[in-house]
Design an enzyme around this catalytic site. Structure first.
Site, PDB file in Angstrom:
ATOM      1  N   CYS A   7      -2.916  -2.528   6.390  1.00 42.05           N
ATOM      2  CA  CYS A   7      -3.101  -1.219   7.032  1.00 42.05           C
ATOM      3  C   CYS A   7      -4.496  -1.105   7.630  1.00 42.05           C
ATOM      4  O   CYS A   7      -4.738  -0.274   8.497  1.00 42.05           O
ATOM      5  CB  CYS A   7      -2.810  -0.074   6.048  1.00 42.05           C
ATOM      6  N   GLN A  60      -4.961  -0.495  -4.614  1.00 41.58           N
ATOM      7  CA  GLN A  60      -5.581  -1.642  -5.289  1.00 41.58           C
ATOM      8  C   GLN A  60      -6.349  -1.240  -6.548  1.00 41.58           C
ATOM      9  O   GLN A  60      -6.337  -1.953  -7.553  1.00 41.58           O
ATOM     10  CB  GLN A  60      -6.506  -2.358  -4.295  1.00 41.58           C
ATOM     11  N   CYS A 115       0.854  -1.185   0.000  1.00 45.28           N
ATOM     12  CA  CYS A 115       0.000   0.000   0.000  1.00 45.28           C
ATOM     13  C   CYS A 115       0.891   1.237   0.000  1.00 45.28           C
ATOM     14  O   CYS A 115       1.783   1.378   0.836  1.00 45.28           O
ATOM     15  CB  CYS A 115      -0.872  -0.050   1.246  1.00 45.28           C
ATOM     16  N   GLU A 116       0.669   2.120  -0.956  1.00 46.20           N
ATOM     17  CA  GLU A 116       1.565   3.269  -1.070  1.00 46.20           C
ATOM     18  C   GLU A 116       1.331   4.324   0.012  1.00 46.20           C
ATOM     19  O   GLU A 116       2.118   5.244   0.168  1.00 46.20           O
ATOM     20  CB  GLU A 116       1.457   3.914  -2.453  1.00 46.20           C
ATOM     21  N   HIS A 117       0.268   4.187   0.765  1.00 42.00           N
ATOM     22  CA  HIS A 117      -0.005   5.165   1.823  1.00 42.00           C
ATOM     23  C   HIS A 117       0.646   4.802   3.142  1.00 42.00           C
ATOM     24  O   HIS A 117       0.949   5.674   3.941  1.00 42.00           O
ATOM     25  CB  HIS A 117      -1.513   5.309   2.021  1.00 42.00           C
ATOM     26  N   HIS A 118       0.840   3.514   3.369  1.00 46.02           N
ATOM     27  CA  HIS A 118       1.400   3.081   4.650  1.00 46.02           C
ATOM     28  C   HIS A 118       2.637   2.195   4.505  1.00 46.02           C
ATOM     29  O   HIS A 118       3.248   1.840   5.494  1.00 46.02           O
ATOM     30  CB  HIS A 118       0.334   2.314   5.446  1.00 46.02           C
ATOM     31  N   HIS A 171      -5.946  -5.764   3.307  1.00 44.93           N
ATOM     32  CA  HIS A 171      -4.960  -4.706   3.493  1.00 44.93           C
ATOM     33  C   HIS A 171      -4.496  -4.692   4.949  1.00 44.93           C
ATOM     34  O   HIS A 171      -5.302  -4.489   5.853  1.00 44.93           O
ATOM     35  CB  HIS A 171      -5.578  -3.354   3.123  1.00 44.93           C
TER      36      HIS A 171
HETATM   37 ZN   LIG Z   1      -2.986   1.602   3.307  1.00 42.41          ZN
END
Ligand SMILES: [Zn+2]
Length: 246
Positions: free
Chosen positions: A208, A178, A137-140, A206
């Site tokens: 996250c 995703q 996941c590119e955010h976490h 996920h």
């Molecule tokens: Zn995430």
């Protein structure tokens, strides 16, 4: 129209070809992300660019060492002692692991599809389901993983089935969300084979979501992209969706 279902994305070479149209993607389940934007983003980009230009080989070793150093910093800032036995080699291991998880940046669709596309008058839907997918996941920067199901209706061109799994690999081994990953897989197949239609469905958990916040252990996120006949013809789409559920 008849259908062929292929549950195992290995071996075999089968048919495929062209589609137009927009794409459709929807998400079931919620997924909240925090966006972190670097205020120095542009400055950093210029610096990186300058570095790469002055030495086309900002060698792999240098990159690995930089990532290693960064992980040492992370360990310290987390309150750990990077000098203790168990952690001595952790920064270099973590750096190598992260490079592996993102190795898709070094690969292109062209590399893997070269010589793998065949002319074939196969006019049945080809489905490869349950392709394992692991991404970050590119955010976490934590994993999300699950299964991808791909279907396409060839238009004179087909591709070796194992290549579909390789396409998934190339795009999943990058920092992703995703929804985009699902679209990129469909677009790549669309461009390479120009089929009558292509459908991609991904279901993933996920970390996250699972490991932080509300800890929804069993939540899964489902995304789909439909092109061509799968988008235009509800019957074909339903056939595909029914087959991947079997
Ligand atoms: Zn995430």
């Amino acid at each position: 129209m008849s259908l062929s279902v292929v549950p195992d994305p290995s071996e075999l070479s089968l048919p495929c070809q062209k589609i137009s149209s927009a794409m459709n993607s929807h998400v079931n389940g919620e997924h909240k992300h925090h966006f972190i934007t670097s205020y120095n983003g542009d400055v950093d980009k210029k610096k990186n660019l300058a570095q790469h230009q002055c030495n086309g080989d900002h060698h792999e070793k240098d990159k690995l060492a930089s990532i290693e150093t960064a992980y040492t910093t992370i360990l310290k800032e987390l309150g750990e002692n990077p000098e203790r036995d168990g952690l001595l080699k952790t920064p270099i291991r973590a750096a190598k692991a992260m490079q592996y998880f993102t190795k898709g940046y070094q690969e292109t669709i062209h590399d893997i599809l070269n010589n793998a596309i065949f002319d074939e008058n196969h006019d049945e839907i080809v489905i490869v389901k349950d392709i394992d997918v692991f991404s970050l996941c590119e955010h976490h920067l934590v994993p999300f993983f699950g299964k991808v199901h791909i279907g396409y209706l060839p238009n004179k061109k087909v591709v070796g089935l194992s290549k579909l799994a390789r396409i998934v690999e190339i795009f999943s081994r990058r920092l992703q969300v995703q929804e985009r990953l699902t679209k990129q897989i469909a677009l790549a197949i669309n461009e390479a084979l120009q089929p009558m239609g292509v459908a991609v469905v991904m279901e993933a958990s996920h970390m996250c979501m699972v490991m932080r916040g509300v800890q929804k252990m069993n939540s899964r996120t489902v995304t789909s992209t439909m092109h061509g006949i799968f988008r235009e013809d509800p019957k074909t789409r339903e056939e595909f969706l029914a087959l991947i559920k079997q």
